[in-house]
Motif scaffolding. Structure first.
Motif, PDB file in Angstrom:
ATOM      1  N   MET A 162       0.832  -1.202   0.000  1.00 35.24           N
ATOM      2  CA  MET A 162       0.000   0.000   0.000  1.00 35.24           C
ATOM      3  C   MET A 162       0.873   1.262   0.000  1.00 35.24           C
ATOM      4  O   MET A 162       0.547   2.243  -0.668  1.00 35.24           O
ATOM      5  CB  MET A 162      -0.946  -0.003   1.202  1.00 35.24           C
ATOM      6  N   ALA A 163       1.985   1.233   0.727  1.00 31.50           N
ATOM      7  CA  ALA A 163       2.888   2.383   0.745  1.00 31.50           C
ATOM      8  C   ALA A 163       3.548   2.586  -0.622  1.00 31.50           C
ATOM      9  O   ALA A 163       3.753   3.724  -1.049  1.00 31.50           O
ATOM     10  CB  ALA A 163       3.949   2.204   1.823  1.00 31.50           C
ATOM     11  N   ILE A 164       3.844   1.494  -1.321  1.00 30.10           N
ATOM     12  CA  ILE A 164       4.395   1.600  -2.678  1.00 30.10           C
ATOM     13  C   ILE A 164       3.410   2.336  -3.577  1.00 30.10           C
ATOM     14  O   ILE A 164       3.794   3.144  -4.412  1.00 30.10           O
ATOM     15  CB  ILE A 164       4.702   0.196  -3.252  1.00 30.10           C
ATOM     16  N   LYS A 165       2.137   2.063  -3.391  1.00 31.47           N
ATOM     17  CA  LYS A 165       1.070   2.689  -4.176  1.00 31.47           C
ATOM     18  C   LYS A 165       0.681   4.069  -3.631  1.00 31.47           C
ATOM     19  O   LYS A 165      -0.330   4.634  -4.045  1.00 31.47           O
ATOM     20  CB  LYS A 165      -0.177   1.786  -4.198  1.00 31.47           C
ATOM     21  N   SER A 166       1.456   4.600  -2.697  1.00 31.80           N
ATOM     22  CA  SER A 166       1.216   5.903  -2.062  1.00 31.80           C
ATOM     23  C   SER A 166      -0.109   5.957  -1.317  1.00 31.80           C
ATOM     24  O   SER A 166      -0.741   7.003  -1.206  1.00 31.80           O
ATOM     25  CB  SER A 166       1.292   7.044  -3.086  1.00 31.80           C
ATOM     26  N   VAL A 214       7.883  -4.823  13.188  1.00 33.73           N
ATOM     27  CA  VAL A 214       7.638  -3.608  13.974  1.00 33.73           C
ATOM     28  C   VAL A 214       8.497  -2.467  13.444  1.00 33.73           C
ATOM     29  O   VAL A 214       8.014  -1.342  13.267  1.00 33.73           O
ATOM     30  CB  VAL A 214       7.907  -3.850  15.479  1.00 33.73           C
ATOM     31  N   ALA A 215       9.774  -2.735  13.182  1.00 37.99           N
ATOM     32  CA  ALA A 215      10.675  -1.685  12.705  1.00 37.99           C
ATOM     33  C   ALA A 215      10.203  -1.117  11.368  1.00 37.99           C
ATOM     34  O   ALA A 215      10.161   0.109  11.177  1.00 37.99           O
ATOM     35  CB  ALA A 215      12.098  -2.230  12.586  1.00 37.99           C
ATOM     36  N   VAL A 216       9.819  -1.981  10.440  1.00 34.87           N
ATOM     37  CA  VAL A 216       9.371  -1.525   9.118  1.00 34.87           C
ATOM     38  C   VAL A 216       8.091  -0.706   9.241  1.00 34.87           C
ATOM     39  O   VAL A 216       7.979   0.371   8.646  1.00 34.87           O
ATOM     40  CB  VAL A 216       9.188  -2.727   8.166  1.00 34.87           C
ATOM     41  N   LEU A 217       7.134  -1.192  10.002  1.00 36.30           N
ATOM     42  CA  LEU A 217       5.885  -0.446  10.177  1.00 36.30           C
ATOM     43  C   LEU A 217       6.125   0.873  10.898  1.00 36.30           C
ATOM     44  O   LEU A 217       5.525   1.900  10.555  1.00 36.30           O
ATOM     45  CB  LEU A 217       4.843  -1.287  10.917  1.00 36.30           C
ATOM     46  N   ALA A 218       7.009   0.881  11.885  1.00 35.83           N
ATOM     47  CA  ALA A 218       7.307   2.111  12.621  1.00 35.83           C
ATOM     48  C   ALA A 218       7.969   3.143  11.715  1.00 35.83           C
ATOM     49  O   ALA A 218       7.639   4.338  11.777  1.00 35.83           O
ATOM     50  CB  ALA A 218       8.195   1.803  13.833  1.00 35.83           C
ATOM     51  N   ILE A 219       8.884   2.704  10.867  1.00 32.71           N
ATOM     52  CA  ILE A 219       9.533   3.634   9.932  1.00 32.71           C
ATOM     53  C   ILE A 219       8.483   4.238   9.002  1.00 32.71           C
ATOM     54  O   ILE A 219       8.453   5.452   8.786  1.00 32.71           O
ATOM     55  CB  ILE A 219      10.653   2.926   9.149  1.00 32.71           C
ATOM     56  N   ASN A 220       7.606   3.393   8.469  1.00 30.82           N
ATOM     57  CA  ASN A 220       6.539   3.906   7.604  1.00 30.82           C
ATOM     58  C   ASN A 220       5.634   4.880   8.354  1.00 30.82           C
ATOM     59  O   ASN A 220       5.269   5.937   7.828  1.00 30.82           O
ATOM     60  CB  ASN A 220       5.709   2.748   7.032  1.00 30.82           C
TER      61      ASN A 220
END
Length: 127
Positions: free
Chosen positions: A41-45, A109-115
């Protein structure tokens, strides 16, 4: 951020696929697929701050359980050798499996937190 999310989307999809022969794939496949979906979803903005927070809290709760569960991380740390964790890919001892699962949860957790942090900054700047 698109490259970051693309890489982790692929890694989480691979992680989900590798869970098919796990003792409890019905738990771990959705866990990794949720992380992959968030990254996609983040890739698709399409940024979903609530979904990031839900994932972070869920993953941290699950990790906390594995920290204190019988044969969990605390048990491994107190009673076993650190080398046991990386000697073989086969997790033939329960504390190895549990400790590695906590590692996967903390990566999620780290990936989601960065996003979540990046999206928060974009929202604060008015983008």
């Amino acid at each position: 951020m698109k490259i970051f999310n693309f890489l982790f989307c692929i890694l989480f999809l691979i992680s989900a696929a590798l869970q098919y022969n796990d003792e409890d794939p019905y738990i771990w496949i959705p866990i990794y697929l949720y992380g992959a979906w968030i990254c996609y979803m983040a890739i698709k903005s399409r940024y979903l701050p609530g979904a990031y927070l839900l994932g972070i809290l869920g993953y941290l709760g699950f990790a906390a359980y594995y920290l204190i569960a019988k044969h969990g991380v605390v048990d491994w740390f107190q009673h076993h050798h650190a080398g046991d964790l990386v000697q073989s890919m086969k997790a033939d001892k329960p504390w190895i499996e549990e400790t590695r699962e906590v590692g996967g949860l903390l990566i999620l957790v780290a990936v989601l937190a960065i996003n979540w942090l990046v999206v928060g900054r974009k929202i604060a700047k008015g983008h």
